[in-house]
Scaffold this active site. Structure first.
Site, PDB file in Angstrom:
ATOM      1  N   GLU A 441      -4.593  -2.740  -4.166  1.00  0.00           N
ATOM      2  CA  GLU A 441      -3.826  -2.383  -5.448  1.00  0.00           C
ATOM      3  C   GLU A 441      -4.490  -1.343  -6.291  1.00  0.00           C
ATOM      4  OE1 GLU A 441      -1.120  -3.246  -4.469  1.00  0.00           O
ATOM      5  OE2 GLU A 441      -1.421  -4.616  -3.013  1.00  0.00           O
ATOM      6  N   GLY A 442      -4.991  -0.565  -5.965  1.00  0.00           N
ATOM      7  CA  GLY A 442      -5.909   0.372  -6.809  1.00  0.00           C
ATOM      8  C   GLY A 442      -7.077  -0.094  -7.074  1.00  0.00           C
TER       9      GLY A 442
END
Length: 596
Positions: A441-442
């Site tokens: 998620e990054g």
């Protein structure tokens, strides 16, 4: 074997006393979540997490998921029944809109429940977590038909959801993706391409899986500006809403990975799969960011949750493990050695984890409450302020809580000595499971760049100014309280460090952008320390007031001591972070690439 007890008392203290959630009964859904209802929900969530999910964590890790020759995937033994209980208990729709079958209760409450589920079994919790994120994206950007078709069945757990972004050749830079969409005469699209690292991409828990897929429509602008979002079910949908024929979606393989073995992380192949557009053409990132922001907050909770369960097991072991004698003399005189909890360095380690956990939990509850305000308040100014808070704090929560969650899992493992390196204690699984939260998620370096490069300057720095003003107002209101000085004085120093770091970036990053890049991770952690320190100051004030009115209680006394430890031993790290920031990018960028 590992243990887990959900921190119901701590959540109740935060909801009832620190953030006084009942003040928001004017918001939709809040009046339905009265104190007795909240207590019942938290107790049931704790029971489900402790008795159903936690026993499956170790066995699920050992067994993992299996892909069969026909592409089917089976999850570990016990997962199907547990997911059925999760769905029947209404946990997936706890804060979902009532019009689609949800209970409409505050996100603040559902995030607290999520912490319990993740601590008990992180791999299992991801199946429901991604489903809730997919529902959020569809509720904001989906058409009425898409909402009607998919959301109610996802809310009840009949169907699950996923997000499909990453491809073998591109991760964060989604403009490089090759998955394509070809528009058909009936308005649908044929989706073709390969996605990797898809959590829950294929499983045997639900009868259908709703994939949200990013792809380029033929003829769309190159790069990120030409990315669109599609909903692509595993099985097509019949006229009556039931699952139909297979839809050209298949699992090519399951990734062999470091942790979260109980979650099926899949390579997904789309071969002319039928999908429908979510939102507008070439606006896919706006729609996907709804899901990604939900996921980033959820991943931050994963960092906290793994830190909490690792702490609980390490603390229990430290009170039982006999090793050496206390430096001040024998404590357990009837035993051959003292439990290691008597040793100052063991206590330092455990208190460092505990002090982080309790402040991080407060930060999550505070930010979840802002999420509720942003979505449920009828006051435009209140919604805007809450949205500012979310934008500013989301990268901090994702980055800091997962960095520290992993570091704390390692520190907790250290308490076991050699026993922490073997499977039976569970300590090594907490380390392995916690590690992924820093990446997906990054990756956390991206979170830091997002904070420094985008969020600080957004709207003229309005969100950051509001944060500073709130902390300053709290300090001013309690300046005359002598008992608060051990908490407010260190916080004042830390806030000044954050302000100095911000000013340094303003003065040095524009002309030399590498200064911002080199400072970003230290700035994110500096910000995180200040936010956690502010949470401790707020909790200390409430604990002192409750003691003054009702007398000293062990829980409240422990809260004050733990907060004081944070202020004395952990918050001073802001000086180190500031020094690193002000060093600039010189030595970071000086070596030529070939020298590495």
């Amino acid at each position: 074997m590992p243990i887990y007890k959900a921190p119901v008392e701590d959540i109740t203290f935060l909801l009832n006393d620190v953030f006084q959630i009942d003040r928001y009964d004017n918001l939709p859904g809040f009046s339905d979540a009265s104190a007795d209802v909240r207590e019942a929900i938290l107790q049931e969530a704790a029971k489900f997490s402790e008795q159903v999910l936690q026993p499956l964590n170790h066995t699920g890790d050992l067994e993992g998921c299996t892909r069969h020759d026909d592409g089917r995937v089976t999850t570990p033994k016990g997962f199907r029944d547990a997911f059925k209980q999760l769905a029947e208990g209404g946990w997936l729709g706890l804060s979902g809109p009532q019009e689609f079958g949800g209970q409409g209760l505050p996100v603040t409450l559902s995030q607290s429940v999520n912490e319990f589920l993740i601590s008990a079994n992180m791999a299992f919790s991801m199946y429901g977590g991604l489903t809730m994120g997919a529902m959020a994206a569809l509720l904001v950007h989906g058409s009425d038909e898409q909402k009607k078709t998919f959301v109610p069945r996802m809310m009840t757990g009949e169907w699950a959801g996923t997000m499909n972004l990453t491809e073998p050749h591109c991760g964060t830079d989604l403009g490089l993706m090759r998955t394509k969409a070809v528009k058909e005469a009936d308005g649908t699209y044929k989706i073709s391409g390969t996605k990797i690292f898809i959590s829950g991409g294929e499983q045997d828990l639900t009868e259908n899986i709703v994939h949200l897929v990013l792809a380029h429509i033929e003829g769309a602008p190159a790069g990120i500006k030409g990315v669109s979002l599609f909903v692509v079910p595993k099985r097509t949908i019949n006229a009556d809403g039931s699952p139909g024929a297979p839809n050209g979606v298949s699992c090519g393989s399951i990734e062999h990975k470091m942790g979260i073995h109980g979650n099926s992380t899949c390579v997904m192949n789309f071969d002319n799969a039928v999908g429908t557009l979510v939102g507008e053409e070439n606006k896919g990132m706006a729609a996907m960011f709804v899901m990604m922001n939900e996921a980033r907050l959820g991943v931050g909770v994963q960092g906290l949750a793994q830190s909490e369960v690792a702490y609980q097991n390490a603390a229990a072991y430290a009170k039982e493990r006999l090793q050496g004698r206390a430096l001040t003399g024998s404590v357990a005189k009837d035993k051959p050695a003292d439990p290691i909890i008597v040793h100052p360095d063991v206590r330092r380690t455990l208190l460092s984890i505990r002090a982080f956990n309790e402040a991080a939990r407060a930060l999550v509850v505070w930010t979840s409450l802002k999420s509720d305000l942003a979505h449920r308040s009828d006051d435009p100014k209140e919604r805007a302020a809450a949205d500012d808070h979310m934008g500013l704090l989301t990268p901090v929560i994702k980055g800091v809580l997962t960095d520290m969650g992993f570091a704390n899992a390692v520190s907790a493992q250290q308490m076991f000595g050699g026993h922490g390196y073997i499977v039976e204690t569970g300590a090594e699984q907490f380390v392995r499971d916690a590690r992924i939260a820093m990446i997906y998620e990054g990756a956390n370096g991206i979170q830091a760049l997002d904070l420094v490069g985008r969020k600080l300057a957004r709207d003229g720095g309005r969100a950051l100014t509001s944060f500073f003003n709130e902390v300053a107002a709290f300090a001013k209101d309690n300046a005359a309280d002598e008992a608060m000085k051990p908490y407010l004085a260190p916080l004042d120093v830390a806030v000044k460090h954050l302000q100095q770091a911000t000013m340094w970036l303003m003065q040095n990053a524009m002309a030399k952008p590498d200064n911002a890049g080199a400072a970003s991770t230290d700035y994110m952690h500096l910000f995180g320390l200040v936010a956690l320190g502010y949470m401790w100051a707020r909790m200390a004030k409430v604990a002192q007031d409750k003691i003054a009115s009702a007398g000293e209680q062990p829980y409240l006394k422990a809260k004050l001591v733990t907060g004081k430890f944070f202020m004395e031993r952990m918050l001073p790290e802001t000086a180190l972070r500031l020094s690193r920031i002000q060093a600039g990018a010189g030595s970071v960028m000086e070596l030529p690439a070939e020298a590495f």
